[in-house]
Structures are given as structure tokens and as C-alpha cells.
Design a protein around this motif. Structure first.
Motif, short mmCIF file in Angstrom:
data_model
loop_
_atom_site.label_atom_id
_atom_site.label_comp_id
_atom_site.label_asym_id
_atom_site.label_seq_id
_atom_site.Cartn_x
_atom_site.Cartn_y
_atom_site.Cartn_z
N GLY A 19 0.82 -1.21 0.00
CA GLY A 19 0.00 0.00 0.00
C GLY A 19 0.85 1.26 0.00
N ALA A 20 1.93 1.23 0.79
CA ALA A 20 2.83 2.39 0.87
C ALA A 20 3.56 2.59 -0.46
CB ALA A 20 3.84 2.19 2.00
N LEU A 21 3.88 1.47 -1.10
CA LEU A 21 4.61 1.51 -2.38
C LEU A 21 3.74 2.05 -3.51
CD1 LEU A 21 7.49 0.34 -3.13
CD2 LEU A 21 6.27 -1.62 -4.07
N LEU A 22 2.51 1.50 -3.64
CA LEU A 22 1.66 1.84 -4.78
C LEU A 22 0.61 2.90 -4.45
CD1 LEU A 22 1.02 -1.59 -6.55
CD2 LEU A 22 2.63 0.18 -7.18
N GLY A 23 0.46 3.22 -3.17
CA GLY A 23 -0.61 4.13 -2.78
C GLY A 23 -0.16 5.56 -2.55
N ASN A 24 1.11 5.82 -2.88
CA ASN A 24 1.63 7.18 -2.70
C ASN A 24 1.12 8.08 -3.81
OD1 ASN A 24 3.03 7.26 -0.38
ND2 ASN A 24 4.99 6.64 -1.27
N SER A 25 0.65 9.25 -3.46
CA SER A 25 0.21 10.19 -4.50
C SER A 25 0.57 11.60 -4.07
CB SER A 25 -1.31 10.07 -4.70
OG SER A 25 -1.78 11.15 -5.45
N LYS A 26 1.27 12.28 -4.96
CA LYS A 26 1.64 13.68 -4.68
C LYS A 26 0.41 14.58 -4.66
CE LYS A 26 6.38 13.70 -6.48
NZ LYS A 26 6.53 12.37 -7.09
N GLU A 27 -0.68 14.06 -5.25
CA GLU A 27 -1.89 14.88 -5.35
C GLU A 27 -2.75 14.86 -4.09
OE1 GLU A 27 -4.02 14.67 -9.30
OE2 GLU A 27 -2.69 12.95 -9.53
N GLY A 70 -5.36 -6.57 5.63
CA GLY A 70 -5.72 -5.29 5.03
C GLY A 70 -5.77 -4.18 6.06
N SER A 71 -5.73 -2.95 5.59
CA SER A 71 -5.71 -1.78 6.46
C SER A 71 -5.98 -0.56 5.59
CB SER A 71 -4.34 -1.63 7.11
OG SER A 71 -3.36 -1.37 6.10
N SER A 72 -6.12 0.59 6.26
CA SER A 72 -6.26 1.85 5.50
C SER A 72 -5.04 2.09 4.63
CB SER A 72 -6.43 3.03 6.47
OG SER A 72 -7.61 2.88 7.20
N GLN A 73 -3.87 1.71 5.15
CA GLN A 73 -2.63 1.93 4.38
C GLN A 73 -2.62 1.05 3.12
OE1 GLN A 73 1.00 2.24 6.60
NE2 GLN A 73 2.27 1.67 4.87
N TYR A 74 -3.00 -0.21 3.28
CA TYR A 74 -3.08 -1.13 2.14
C TYR A 74 -4.08 -0.58 1.12
CZ TYR A 74 -4.03 -5.56 -0.35
OH TYR A 74 -4.19 -6.54 -1.31
N ALA A 75 -5.18 -0.01 1.61
CA ALA A 75 -6.25 0.47 0.73
C ALA A 75 -5.90 1.77 0.01
CB ALA A 75 -7.54 0.66 1.53
N ARG A 76 -4.75 2.37 0.37
CA ARG A 76 -4.40 3.64 -0.30
C ARG A 76 -4.21 3.46 -1.81
NH1 ARG A 76 -0.03 6.09 3.91
NH2 ARG A 76 -1.42 6.17 5.71
N THR A 77 -3.93 2.23 -2.24
CA THR A 77 -3.85 1.96 -3.69
C THR A 77 -5.19 2.29 -4.35
OG1 THR A 77 -4.46 -0.31 -3.22
CG2 THR A 77 -2.12 0.13 -3.52
N LEU A 78 -6.27 2.28 -3.55
CA LEU A 78 -7.62 2.58 -4.07
C LEU A 78 -8.14 3.93 -3.58
CD1 LEU A 78 -8.95 -1.01 -3.39
CD2 LEU A 78 -8.65 -0.02 -5.66
N THR A 79 -7.91 4.23 -2.30
CA THR A 79 -8.50 5.46 -1.74
C THR A 79 -7.88 6.72 -2.35
OG1 THR A 79 -7.01 5.25 0.19
CG2 THR A 79 -9.28 4.47 0.45
N THR A 80 -6.58 6.68 -2.65
CA THR A 80 -5.96 7.86 -3.28
C THR A 80 -6.52 8.06 -4.69
OG1 THR A 80 -4.06 6.53 -3.95
CG2 THR A 80 -3.81 7.83 -1.95
N MET A 132 -6.52 -1.90 -8.03
CA MET A 132 -5.35 -1.54 -7.21
C MET A 132 -4.10 -1.30 -8.06
SD MET A 132 -5.14 -3.94 -3.88
CE MET A 132 -6.09 -3.52 -2.42
N SER A 133 -4.06 -1.95 -9.21
CA SER A 133 -2.82 -1.95 -9.99
C SER A 133 -2.66 -0.66 -10.78
CB SER A 133 -2.82 -3.14 -10.94
OG SER A 133 -3.14 -4.31 -10.22
N PRO A 134 -1.40 -0.23 -11.00
CA PRO A 134 -1.18 1.04 -11.71
C PRO A 134 -1.14 0.86 -13.22
CG PRO A 134 0.89 0.19 -10.85
CD PRO A 134 -0.16 -0.83 -10.53
N PHE A 135 -2.31 0.60 -13.83
CA PHE A 135 -2.33 0.49 -15.30
C PHE A 135 -3.67 0.98 -15.82
CE2 PHE A 135 -4.43 -3.13 -13.81
CZ PHE A 135 -5.06 -3.83 -14.83
N LYS A 136 -3.76 1.11 -17.15
CA LYS A 136 -4.83 1.85 -17.81
C LYS A 136 -6.24 1.39 -17.40
CE LYS A 136 -6.08 3.41 -22.47
NZ LYS A 136 -6.79 2.51 -23.38
N THR A 137 -6.50 0.09 -17.47
CA THR A 137 -7.86 -0.40 -17.17
C THR A 137 -8.28 -0.04 -15.75
OG1 THR A 137 -7.35 -2.26 -18.63
CG2 THR A 137 -9.37 -2.42 -17.37
#
Length: 298
Positions: free
Chosen positions: A38-46, A85-95, A276-281
Motif C-alpha cells: 500500500g505504501a509503495l503503490l498508494g503514494n500520491s503527490k496529489e 488489510g488496512s487503511s494503508q493497504y487500501a491507499r492503492t484505491l483510496t488515493t 489496485m494496480s497502476p495500469f490503464k484499465t
């Protein structure tokens, strides 16, 4: 193999590693690896993250760093089979949700099984709902969203509010929702060879952890058995390569029968919670979630 297919394959392999809880008997270690993911893929500068406490429970607000709509909020229920799971894990989606909707997203760390089986998670979801109400949001200002077991929890929370004759949320957004712990859908059999994320052993372990000795047809455990009359507008996303495909399609059918305004999108070649994954679809799916949320909040 085309470049995009190879990337998809690599992503599926990564996802598979993150999900292989049964092979890793140390559940605590597994939870940590999900948080790392989650920390790896859920980071967003926005976006910014603001932590809060609701009693003993950790919660966090995800907000975009720009002027945005404050009237409506999204209450997010994370997935993880009720055991991880956790809020941190979910950041891949919540962000992604916060960025695509320009709305604040609130997620919370409900207690996990097997240490805290049913109804602990549902009690914590009610506490998160009450927290939003105390902040001054009305029920109709809130959209509840969730993935996998979080989709189950979003439905169970809404059923619980209905049972208590309380006002219901504005809408529901469910990604690969786990709705049927009796595993009655045909996709449990005919999709198990192609599903890169879930398998029988994993699902069996999650059911054991969360609902051992319980009536699995209790709608607060398996929401597909619930009474959906009067339910808010609902949008469901599912991949056609997942064992939980019929958990989504059966829910859609039952809701439609109860005259709920419900829509389902089945994504070809996609797996469990592919968003969760960082790709187009995944980004396209998130944009569809945002469109639905805009529609119901108009």
C-alpha cells in the motif's frame, strides 16, 4: 507476448505474491507486507493523509491538494478477507478515488479476524458511520465504497442501518464484492483455474477466521441473502477472471429484483480488485466509479 500482456502478467504475479496468505502462516507478517504494498503503490503527490482516532480505532482522511467538493464524502471499507488489510493497504484505491472524484475519502482500520471474528468489523463500521454523522454529515452526503471483504462490509453496514430504521447512504460502490460466504456461485468452480489471486484454500481460511460457527446465510455475513428493498443506487465492478464473479452477478440480479437502481460492469480478462494496480484499465475503472458517484450526488 505483447508488451502490455507481459506487463499484465508481471502485475498478476506481484498481486499473487501479495495475496498468498495461506502459504504464509504468519498472518502478522502478511499484514505487514500488504501495508508495504500500500505504501509503495498508494503514494500520491496529489493527496494528503490525515490520521484520526475513533476511540481505539485508527482512521484516515485522504484529500486532494486542491479546491474540491466538501459536501459529499466517501466512506471506504478496505478488503483483505476480514483477516488482513488496512487503511494503508487500501491507499492503492483510496488515493485514486479521492483524485478521480475530488472528494474526501475516509477509511478505517476495523478489527481483524481471527482475533476479532464477526461481528467486530461490522461494529467498527457502524462506529465509523456514527463518527461521520457526528461530524455533521447527513446520511445522504455519504457514498460507501469497498473492495472484496470491504464490499461485503459496505453492504452489511447498509443492511444494519436499514435494520435500525436509520437513513441510508447516498450510494454504494463495490469492487469485486465478496457477498456469499456459502460460496454457492458457479464461478467458485469454473473460474478457479484462471483466478490469479484467489483460491479455495484462501477463501476457506478467510471464512473460518471470520465466521466459524456462524450461520453463513445471515445477511450481515453473506449480504447476497439480504433484503434490498429501499437500498440506495449501487454500482458494481468485477473481473471476468475471478472466483467471486457470481458473488457480484447474483447480487446485481437480487438488487434489480428489489427495484434498486443498480449497474454492473464486468471487465474482460481482469482479476480480483484489479483497480489496485497502476495500469490503464484500473484508471478507467476508477473514472467509471467517479462518474457513478457524480451522478448520484447531483
Amino acid at each position: 507476448m505483447a508488451k502490455s500482456d507481459k506487463r499484465n502478467q508481471n502485475l498478476m504475479n506481484l498481486i499473487k505474491r501479495v495475496h498468498s496468505v495461506v502459504e504464509n502462516a504468519d498472518i502478522e507478517k502478511y499484514r505487514q507486507s500488504q501495508d508495504y504494498f500500500g505504501a509503495l503503490l498508494g503514494n500520491s503527490k496529489e493527496t494528503t493523509v490525515k490520521a484520526v482516532r475513533i476511540g481505539e480505532m485508527y482512521g484516515e482522511w485522504i484529500a486532494v491538494n486542491r479546491a474540491h467538493m466538501k459536501k459529499h464524502v466517501i466512506l471506504y471499507c478496505h478488503g483483505g478477507g476480514y483477516s488482513t488489510g488496512s487503511s494503508q493497504y487500501a491507499r492503492t484505491l483510496t488515493t485514486k478515488l479521492a483524485v478521480s472524484t475530488s472528494m474526501d475519502v475516509f477509511s478505517f482500520d476495523y478489527r481483524l479476524a481471527p482475533e476479532h471474528p464477526y461481528p467486530a468489523a461490522l461494529e467498527d463500521a457502524v462506529a465509523a458511520w456514527d463518527y461521520l454523522m457526528l461530524l455533521g454529515y447527513g446520511a445522504r452526503d455519504v457514498v460507501i465504497a469497498g473492495d472484496s471483504a470491504g464490499g461485503n462490509l459496505a453492504l452489511a453496514l447498509t443492511l444494519k442501518l436499514k435494520e435500525g430504521e436509520r437513513l441510508l447512504p447516498r450510494g454504494l460502490v463495490l469492487m469485486s464484492p465478496w457477498t456469499d460466504l456459502t460460496s454457492s456461485g458457479k464461478s467458485y468452480g469454473n473460474k478457479k483455474e484462471v483466478d490469479p489471486v484467489l483460491n479455495e484454500e484462501y477463501i476457506g481460511q478467510m471464512i473460518q477466521n471470520y465466521a466459524s460457527g456462524q450461520d453463513l446465510e445471515n445477511p450481515l455475513i453473506s449480504p447476497v441473502f439480504g433484503d434490498f428493498e429501499g437500498f440506495p443506487s449501487t454500482y458494481i465492478q468485477v473481473g471476468d477472471n475471478e472466483m467471486l464473479l457470481n458473488d457480484a452477478t447474483l447480487l446485481h440480479k437480487k438488487m434489480a429484483k428489489a427495484n434498486v437502481s443498480v449497474k454492473i460492469d464486468i471487465f474482460k480478462g481482469m482479476w480480483h480488485v484489479f483497480q489496485m494496480s497502476p495500469f490503464k484499465t484500473a484508471y478507467e475503472a476508477m473514472d467509471k466509479n467517479a462518474e457513478f458517484i457524480y451522478d448520484v450526488c447531483r
